[in-house]
Write a protein that holds these residues in place. Structure first.
Motif, PDB file in Angstrom:
ATOM      1  N   GLY A  46       0.779  -1.221   0.000  1.00 44.85           N
ATOM      2  CA  GLY A  46       0.000   0.000   0.000  1.00 44.85           C
ATOM      3  C   GLY A  46       0.813   1.275   0.000  1.00 44.85           C
ATOM      4  N   SER A  47       2.002   1.218   0.648  1.00 43.59           N
ATOM      5  CA  SER A  47       2.768   2.450   0.832  1.00 43.59           C
ATOM      6  C   SER A  47       4.130   2.449   0.163  1.00 43.59           C
ATOM      7  N   GLY A  48       4.612   1.262  -0.164  1.00 45.93           N
ATOM      8  CA  GLY A  48       5.962   1.161  -0.708  1.00 45.93           C
ATOM      9  C   GLY A  48       7.037   1.187   0.355  1.00 45.93           C
ATOM     10  N   GLU A  49       6.624   1.255   1.631  1.00 45.70           N
ATOM     11  CA  GLU A  49       7.582   1.337   2.735  1.00 45.70           C
ATOM     12  C   GLU A  49       7.628   0.027   3.501  1.00 45.70           C
ATOM     13  N   TRP A  50       8.815  -0.268   4.041  1.00 51.13           N
ATOM     14  CA  TRP A  50       8.966  -1.416   4.937  1.00 51.13           C
ATOM     15  C   TRP A  50       8.868  -0.941   6.379  1.00 51.13           C
ATOM     16  N   PRO A  51       8.597  -1.835   7.341  1.00 46.89           N
ATOM     17  CA  PRO A  51       8.411  -1.401   8.732  1.00 46.89           C
ATOM     18  C   PRO A  51       9.656  -0.734   9.308  1.00 46.89           C
ATOM     19  N   ARG A  52       9.426   0.290  10.097  1.00 43.01           N
ATOM     20  CA  ARG A  52      10.505   0.971  10.804  1.00 43.01           C
ATOM     21  C   ARG A  52      10.704   0.264  12.133  1.00 43.01           C
ATOM     22  N   PRO A  53      11.897  -0.187  12.453  1.00 49.25           N
ATOM     23  CA  PRO A  53      12.128  -0.919  13.705  1.00 49.25           C
ATOM     24  C   PRO A  53      11.611  -0.150  14.919  1.00 49.25           C
ATOM     25  N   GLY A  54      10.730  -0.803  15.674  1.00 45.74           N
ATOM     26  CA  GLY A  54      10.229  -0.227  16.913  1.00 45.74           C
ATOM     27  C   GLY A  54       9.284   0.933  16.744  1.00 45.74           C
TER      28      GLY A  54
END
Length: 375
Positions: free
Chosen positions: A220-228
């Motif tokens: 949906g966003s093209g982003e991967w999760p940001r740690p924490g």
């Protein structure tokens, strides 16, 4: 439900696996009624037998994972022993193996060799990285698969370092569970088509199921999760672990607004902080300050009877006292939902000295009804 007939009555499983993923999978099958025949190396058997603490001659881990099965010795590098095991595979419905890719083939017990004797076989292989691809030959354990999948790094401490997981997630969620699910599907497919199946269970790849939300967000966003920093990894005040004044902890999972608003009232959170969007760090600090002002028992009483999705992190003794953990009922390990009362512990005194009983001091010969084997 309680019934005299279990779902896998009449199914025979040849288990060539060791340690956790395969044996836990075949435990599920045994509890569902399958006859599981476990083949181990002569002398010491499955390495897990040597673990501590012990229950008699075998380790507690081994006893729990292999109850209800029969264990026998075979040197798979010895042609005579190998041929006897291949004879067993010819009469089995399922073969479970956990060698690195290519090893079973070199031993003469690979899928093609077994299928030549038994076209209807459901042959399940559990490996770290699957049967094909650039990583197939690599060694690894649960922590390595979690690390390489990206999952280990999504929750970090104050220094940004990932933490050890609470359990062997890759072994169980990436190995045992998908193996059992696909074996059952393959048996059903065999009922419909008369054909067997080759199942390739990659623990590392199956961890993608646990990361489904991160993949959805990426789509949906093209982003991967940001740690924490994501909602379920520490970025939201509604889903975090907070310290109490006595060094204990409270787990808050108040994601829905009704739970969050009630929690805010109970802990005395100012009204201006109830709408946490855009000020998550400020709200996290405020909630931490309020929960940190009182001991765990205070919060246990405050939350008792309240629908706020906030709980004190229990010790093992507390979990047992609450009835959520039943350490003296190992049959609850898999909880299949049907009567497993006939499955005794492998160290049950009634099984002592019985040829083929798992946990018996030596690995015994197979009885005549499954090939009249040896040792």
């Amino acid at each position: 439900m309680t019934t005299d007939i279990r779902p896998l009555d009449g199914i025979r499983v040849l288990d060539l696996s060791t340690l956790l993923p395969g044996p836990l999978g075949t435990l599920f099958l045994a509890e569902a009624g399958a006859d599981v025949i476990k083949i181990e190396r002569p002398g010491h058997g499955d390495e897990m037998r040597s673990y501590v603490p012990k229950l008699g001659e075998a380790s507690a881990n081994y006893a729990v994972l292999n109850r209800g099965k029969r264990a026998f010795a075979a040197d798979l590098k010895d042609p005579a022993d190998r041929d006897r095991v291949l004879d067993l595979a010819a009469s089995a419905d399922v073969v479970m193996e956990q060698f690195r890719p290519g090893v079973a083939d070199r031993l003469g017990l690979g899928y093609d060799q077994v299928r030549a004797r038994n076209p209807k076989i459901v042959y399940c292989s559990i490996t770290g990285y699957g049967q094909t691809g650039p990583h197939t030959a690599r060694a690894g354990h649960d922590l390595n698969y979690l690390a390489e999948s990206g999952l280990l790094g999504v929750v970090t401490d104050g220094t940004g370092a990932p933490q050890l997981p609470v359990s062997v997630l890759a072994d169980i969620a990436g190995g045992s569970y998908p193996a059992v699910l696909n074996i059952l599907l393959a048996l059903r497919q065999r009922d419909l088509t008369g054909r067997g199946s080759r199942l390739d269970i990659s623990m590392a790849h199956n961890l993608q199921v646990l990361a489904y939300g991160y993949f959805a967000a990426h789509q949906g966003s093209g982003e991967w999760p940001r740690p924490g920093r994501e909602q379920l990894t520490g970025g939201s005040p509604r889903y975090r672990i907070y310290s109490t004044s006595d060094g204990r902890h409270v787990a808050v999972g108040a994601l829905e607004r009704k739970f969050w608003e009630r929690l805010a009232v109970l802990i005395g959170l100012p009204a201006r902080l109830v709408d946490d969007e855009g000020q998550e760090d400020v709200v996290i600090a405020a909630v931490a300050e309020r929960i940190g002002a009182h001991p765990a028992e205070y919060w246990r009483k405050v939350f008792d009877g309240e629908d706020v999705c906030a709980t004190v992190v229990s010790t093992w003794d507390e979990a047992v006292d609450a009835g959520l953990v039943e350490p003296d009922r190992p049959e609850r390990l898999t909880g299949p939902g049907f009567d497993v009362g006939t499955l005794r512990s492998p160290l049950d005194p009634a099984l002592r000295g019985t040829p083929g009983a798992v946990g018996y001091p030596s690995l015994d010969p197979l009885p005549a009804d499954v090939g009249g084997l040896w040792r």
